[in-house]
Design a protein around this motif. Sequence first.
Motif, short mmCIF file in Angstrom:
data_model
loop_
_atom_site.label_atom_id
_atom_site.label_comp_id
_atom_site.label_asym_id
_atom_site.label_seq_id
_atom_site.Cartn_x
_atom_site.Cartn_y
_atom_site.Cartn_z
N GLU A 1 -4.35 8.12 -2.48
CA GLU A 1 -4.09 9.52 -2.47
C GLU A 1 -4.90 10.16 -1.54
OE1 GLU A 1 -2.67 13.08 -5.37
OE2 GLU A 1 -2.86 10.98 -6.21
N VAL B 1 -5.05 5.22 -9.98
CA VAL B 1 -4.16 4.85 -10.89
C VAL B 1 -4.48 5.10 -12.50
CG1 VAL B 1 -2.69 2.73 -11.72
CG2 VAL B 1 -3.16 3.02 -9.38
N PHE C 1 6.30 10.66 -6.50
CA PHE C 1 5.66 9.41 -6.85
C PHE C 1 5.61 9.35 -8.38
CE2 PHE C 1 2.80 5.85 -7.00
CZ PHE C 1 3.52 5.14 -6.57
N TRP C 2 4.54 10.07 -8.65
CA TRP C 2 3.92 10.13 -10.30
C TRP C 2 4.95 10.46 -11.10
CZ3 TRP C 2 0.26 7.09 -9.79
CH2 TRP C 2 -0.85 6.95 -8.92
N LEU D 1 3.18 -1.48 -10.71
CA LEU D 1 2.16 -0.70 -10.27
C LEU D 1 0.91 -1.30 -9.95
CD1 LEU D 1 1.67 2.33 -9.66
CD2 LEU D 1 0.94 2.74 -11.88
N ILE E 1 -2.80 2.22 -4.00
CA ILE E 1 -2.56 3.62 -4.11
C ILE E 1 -3.74 4.44 -3.27
CG2 ILE E 1 -1.67 5.54 -5.33
CD1 ILE E 1 0.02 3.17 -5.53
N SER F 1 -8.62 2.83 -5.64
CA SER F 1 -7.38 2.85 -5.83
C SER F 1 -7.07 2.65 -7.31
CB SER F 1 -6.58 1.56 -5.06
OG SER F 1 -5.25 1.31 -5.57
N THR G 1 0.93 -1.34 0.04
CA THR G 1 -0.09 -0.03 -0.07
C THR G 1 0.76 1.35 -0.05
OG1 THR G 1 -0.25 0.13 2.43
CG2 THR G 1 -1.98 -1.32 1.17
N ILE G 2 0.52 2.30 -0.75
CA ILE G 2 1.12 3.37 -0.84
C ILE G 2 0.16 4.86 -0.45
CG2 ILE G 2 2.40 5.03 -2.31
CD1 ILE G 2 3.75 2.25 -2.11
N ILE H 1 -0.28 8.86 -0.39
CA ILE H 1 0.35 9.98 -1.15
C ILE H 1 -0.42 11.14 -0.53
CG2 ILE H 1 0.59 10.95 -3.21
CD1 ILE H 1 0.50 8.27 -4.70
#
Length: 789
Positions: A575, A706, A554-555, A568, A573, A702, A429-430, A432
């Motif tokens: 954000e 993306v 990141f992007w 990816l 993700i 998510s 998991t990320i 942002i």
Amino acid sequence: MTSLLAQHGATLIANGYSIIPIKPGDKAPGRWDGLASSWADLGGWQQFCERMPTEIEIEAWSGWPDAGAGIPCGQVIGFDIDVMDPDAAHKIEVMTRELLGDTPAVRYGQRPKRVMVYRAETPFASFDVLAGEESDRVGKKPLQVLAKGRQFVAHGIHPGTRRPYEWPESSLLDTDTSDLPVVSEAQAKTWAARAAGILGVMWPPIEKNDRVLADKELATRAAIEQALSFVPIDSCSDRAQWLEVGMAIHAGLGGDGVDLWDTWSAGTAQRNAKGESYYDGNSLRAQWRGFNRSGPGAIGPGTLFDRARSFGWKPDGVFLYQHEADAIASAPIIDLGMFIAATDARNGFTLLPPAPALVPATALATNPQRMPDWRKKLTGGLAQFIDYADHTGVSPQPWIALGAALAAFGVLAGRRYAGPSGIRTNIYTIGIAESAGGKDYPLKCLKRLIEDAGMGRMIGGSKIASGAGMITALERQPSTIFPTDEIGFVMQAVADRKRAPKHAAEIIDNLTEFYTSSEDVFHGTAYANQKEKPRVEIYEPNLCLFGVTTPQVFWGALSSAHVLDGSLARMLIFETDEHFPTRRKRGLRVPMPDNLVAIAKQVAAGAEGHEALPFGDASDKRPNPFPVPFADDAAENLHFEIESHGVELCKAHQGSAKTSIYGRLAENTFKVALIRAIADNPLSPEVTRDDLDWAFEVVEHSVNTVLSAIDTRVSDNEDEAKLKRIIRMIEASGSAGMSHEELGRACGFMGGRRRLQDAIEFMIENEQVVLRIIPRDGGGRPRRIYMPG
């Protein structure tokens, strides 16, 4: 010929900038002496740091021949990166955007030197950041914060290059002062310290006599030597990392240990273009003497220890710190059993006690009005973690807290539970959010929960230094999480897989392989010399990752290759939808709730009455995870529907970059649903229809994040990045659209009207942008308005 000040002065004033005249071909403020027909210094120009010039002054200056236009600082702040090393200058710019915000205004004189322009929260005094040995300091100012009392040239001729100053993206002619990111004096000083660190020096400098070693814990030489043996010299990707190791040795041994640093550094295999080794003993020892200026708060031995752990080091028969060795040496009697238990506890190797009976949680205060829909539907351990992070943090970030919660329970459940279809809880998991937006706090909560549950050994390094280090960490502890700050820089380091160092490129390869090996065996590299380097085999590894980063880093680090290779697609993700939430005056100092810790302990113990680890939790032993069933037929049917839906999406987008993203939608949904079910009832979990419904909503969010980023942020080259930047600006304008004039002012980064017009025509042709022609009342040239496609 009209001077640059006459050409641009009125626009700069209209955009909110104070201006002053600059001598032609110079950097200094000047005045034209009509009687002598020559230029002289302009006295008292600092007053314009606090006031705008009058119309009379501007009119007079506009008549002075060849005058340049300068910006007196005060309201405007310039971060002057006067560094001729291109890599170092770039790294400082990336750090600056990360720390202070993404300014549109960057000015070049003599490349790669640059000035980055911001706006002061409250005007403060200028200061310099010096570098180099004491004898080299005079007149050397590689880093300056240009604030009150300083100025910089906006438009003029550089005295060195004899060419005009450049604004590759937006100049101040295109940027109102209100469009500049706001910085405080404290942020400027933090910038100075970090920028100096990139150059390998400490800031603020202190005199040698003022250095106090007692502010850092002294390490043992044996621990330094052992840790150093695990860190490859060529794993240092830049000079700053090499210097960090030297500083850590210096601090840990009280100013001694240059021989250790020297021997370690001499082992480098790196060569310059002439084939000469980068190792230079004389330069190394001169740099070592410079460490004497490191003051309180500088790098300590823990930096080296953390780095060695990332390469698989476990202290073997040594004390890390001198006070530990001294305490044991002075003790007349040692209870060996107690000593071993205490050492194990300190390193996180505690036996898990029986989990206490779960009691009803005492709910933390929440605000239902600001609670997102997905959060209202959530219960159990995940909900309690998010409540805790949301309630006690300075800047609440529920989406990022969700990413941390899933990863925390995912690692605790690793190798102890398996879903109905064999799915496991390994998850990436990320989170942002912008800098200072509160993204780091959930990371701290994650580590605190795992440590409070007595499972600190599951926490890998806070930085992923190499692919080999990841394998070593999983071999030591087969269910491991990497809680990684600034994960975007890891992606950046491996953005170009062909040019990235091998140890860095292997990070993405290993993340991919560990993800797919969670139900099987990870087989490491087979080396020719099996006696010295036997192949690693890890049974059913459970690698979890939670990283935080900023959107720009990141992007900006991603390309279509990350989409096509599926790396990816394996990441969830999150954000934030509110980069700068309302801040509290301070975080509430509330301990981790007992009930939440009890749930975490029970997850780590496994299902009630089931022995998940019959042969122990070693990497070379196959586990026996508890098979989590579906709660009923409705849940099983929905599981099948989600799987079928994912297949249909892949068919509909076959041949496109979206296929790899849709291809993991069902798998990620099942992982999230499994983690939720376990965190709800670790004693006897089962996957319900509600678990799957909720998980699909979260994963779909998510996926949409993306896919939107692929369209608007992920680029393979600079031209594509510029096109997507224009599209984002037009989309941000909403239903009102952007006029042709507004777009022109905002797109100075395109490098000219012709290039901008070509880009607009391309976007219209590809239906990314829609052009509306609106007649003006009373005739005249119609207005051109650009709308999102």
